[in-house]
Design a protein around this motif. Structure first.
Motif, mmCIF file in Angstrom:
data_model
loop_
_atom_site.group_PDB
_atom_site.id
_atom_site.type_symbol
_atom_site.label_atom_id
_atom_site.label_comp_id
_atom_site.label_asym_id
_atom_site.label_seq_id
_atom_site.Cartn_x
_atom_site.Cartn_y
_atom_site.Cartn_z
ATOM 1 N N TYR A 57 -2.532 0.035 -4.698
ATOM 2 C CA TYR A 57 -1.432 -0.578 -3.939
ATOM 3 C C TYR A 57 -0.146 -0.578 -4.744
ATOM 4 O O TYR A 57 -0.131 -0.928 -5.929
ATOM 5 C CB TYR A 57 -1.789 -2.021 -3.559
ATOM 6 C CG TYR A 57 -0.630 -2.791 -2.954
ATOM 7 C CD1 TYR A 57 -0.226 -2.577 -1.645
ATOM 8 C CD2 TYR A 57 0.082 -3.721 -3.716
ATOM 9 C CE1 TYR A 57 0.846 -3.269 -1.103
ATOM 10 C CE2 TYR A 57 1.142 -4.421 -3.192
ATOM 11 C CZ TYR A 57 1.524 -4.195 -1.876
ATOM 12 O OH TYR A 57 2.590 -4.885 -1.344
ATOM 13 N N CYS A 81 0.847 1.472 9.029
ATOM 14 C CA CYS A 81 -0.608 1.488 8.845
ATOM 15 C C CYS A 81 -1.286 0.610 9.907
ATOM 16 O O CYS A 81 -0.787 -0.455 10.237
ATOM 17 C CB CYS A 81 -0.941 0.974 7.446
ATOM 18 S SG CYS A 81 -2.708 0.801 7.124
ATOM 19 N N PHE A 83 -3.769 -1.225 9.612
ATOM 20 C CA PHE A 83 -4.272 -2.487 9.063
ATOM 21 C C PHE A 83 -3.163 -3.524 8.867
ATOM 22 O O PHE A 83 -3.433 -4.678 8.577
ATOM 23 C CB PHE A 83 -4.994 -2.248 7.732
ATOM 24 C CG PHE A 83 -6.188 -1.344 7.865
ATOM 25 C CD1 PHE A 83 -7.258 -1.703 8.669
ATOM 26 C CD2 PHE A 83 -6.241 -0.140 7.201
ATOM 27 C CE1 PHE A 83 -8.351 -0.870 8.817
ATOM 28 C CE2 PHE A 83 -7.329 0.703 7.333
ATOM 29 C CZ PHE A 83 -8.392 0.339 8.144
ATOM 30 N N VAL A 97 -6.959 -5.518 5.060
ATOM 31 C CA VAL A 97 -7.708 -5.156 3.857
ATOM 32 C C VAL A 97 -7.574 -6.242 2.787
ATOM 33 O O VAL A 97 -8.527 -6.551 2.082
ATOM 34 C CB VAL A 97 -7.239 -3.783 3.319
ATOM 35 C CG1 VAL A 97 -7.886 -3.465 1.981
ATOM 36 C CG2 VAL A 97 -7.548 -2.685 4.341
ATOM 37 N N PHE A 98 -6.389 -6.841 2.695
ATOM 38 C CA PHE A 98 -6.122 -7.861 1.671
ATOM 39 C C PHE A 98 -5.974 -9.222 2.357
ATOM 40 O O PHE A 98 -4.859 -9.738 2.508
ATOM 41 C CB PHE A 98 -4.862 -7.498 0.884
ATOM 42 C CG PHE A 98 -4.966 -6.196 0.138
ATOM 43 C CD1 PHE A 98 -5.678 -6.108 -1.046
ATOM 44 C CD2 PHE A 98 -4.367 -5.044 0.638
ATOM 45 C CE1 PHE A 98 -5.794 -4.907 -1.727
ATOM 46 C CE2 PHE A 98 -4.465 -3.843 -0.033
ATOM 47 C CZ PHE A 98 -5.188 -3.766 -1.222
ATOM 48 N N CYS A 109 -1.294 1.745 0.074
ATOM 49 C CA CYS A 109 -2.517 1.808 -0.724
ATOM 50 C C CYS A 109 -3.383 2.925 -0.163
ATOM 51 O O CYS A 109 -3.113 3.452 0.926
ATOM 52 C CB CYS A 109 -3.257 0.463 -0.744
ATOM 53 S SG CYS A 109 -4.383 0.197 0.633
ATOM 54 N N SER A 111 -6.084 2.925 1.273
ATOM 55 C CA SER A 111 -6.745 2.659 2.554
ATOM 56 C C SER A 111 -5.850 2.955 3.746
ATOM 57 O O SER A 111 -6.243 2.734 4.894
ATOM 58 C CB SER A 111 -7.202 1.190 2.631
ATOM 59 O OG SER A 111 -8.141 0.925 1.626
ATOM 60 N N TYR A 112 -4.667 3.454 3.453
ATOM 61 C CA TYR A 112 -3.704 3.732 4.533
ATOM 62 C C TYR A 112 -4.344 4.540 5.657
ATOM 63 O O TYR A 112 -5.033 5.532 5.417
ATOM 64 C CB TYR A 112 -2.492 4.518 3.982
ATOM 65 C CG TYR A 112 -1.489 4.895 5.049
ATOM 66 C CD1 TYR A 112 -0.471 4.030 5.400
ATOM 67 C CD2 TYR A 112 -1.582 6.109 5.719
ATOM 68 C CE1 TYR A 112 0.451 4.360 6.385
ATOM 69 C CE2 TYR A 112 -0.656 6.452 6.709
ATOM 70 C CZ TYR A 112 0.342 5.575 7.030
ATOM 71 O OH TYR A 112 1.235 5.908 8.014
HETATM 72 FE FE1 SF4 Z 1 -2.844 -2.653 3.924
HETATM 73 FE FE2 SF4 Z 1 -3.037 -0.455 2.439
HETATM 74 FE FE3 SF4 Z 1 -2.489 -0.282 5.046
HETATM 75 FE FE4 SF4 Z 1 -0.666 -1.230 3.371
HETATM 76 S S1 SF4 Z 1 -1.476 0.858 3.404
HETATM 77 S S2 SF4 Z 1 -1.232 -2.108 5.360
HETATM 78 S S3 SF4 Z 1 -1.928 -2.324 1.898
HETATM 79 S S4 SF4 Z 1 -4.387 -1.029 4.139
#
Ligand code: SF4
Length: 116
Positions: A57, A81, A83, A97-98, A109, A111-112
């Motif tokens: 991240y 993203c 998420f 994710v966080f 990050c 996980s994008y």
């Molecule tokens: Fe969350 Fe990573 Fe997506 Fe950003 S890129 S919203 S930190 S999962």
């Protein structure tokens, strides 16, 4: 002399559905309010957080180490993203994710995953 009406299954089903829907609605209300209220008050995710570090991240996507994370493409950031749960125009917002932290809308990050 009063008579007790015979049981009515349709009426019973209607009342059960109404009661269930009310309970679900009441239970969901605080959660949605909490998410909206917390969006501005969540602590910002630190790049030094162990999970954040392991997922690469960066609060500013332009600082992503492209050699280490070749899946990163310029133009990707948290605001795009799937998420990300912040609203448009917010500098920070919740991320699935966080949990319990706000990530930078300009962050990234590994996980994008592009919003569809
Ligand atoms: Fe969350 Fe990573 Fe997506 Fe950003 S890129 S919203 S930190 S999962």
């Amino acid at each position: 002399m009063s008579r007790i009406p015979p049981p009515n299954p349709a009426r019973r089903h209607f009342l059960f559905t109404l009661a269930t829907a009310s309970c679900v609605g009441i239970a969901a209300l605080p959660a949605s309010r909490a998410l909206a209220q917390n969006a501005g008050s969540l602590p910002h995710l630190s790049e030094e957080d162990p999970l954040a570090k392991s997922l690469g991240y960066k609060a500013n996507a332009s600082a992503v180490d492209k050699a280490k994370f070749p899946t990163f493409k310029p133009g990707q950031d948290c605001s795009l993203c799937r998420f990300y749960q912040g609203t448009a125009g917010q500098a920070f917002g919740p991320c699935q994710v966080f949990a319990g932290k706000a990530v930078s809308a300009k962050g990234w990050c590994v996980s994008y995953s592009q919003k569809t």
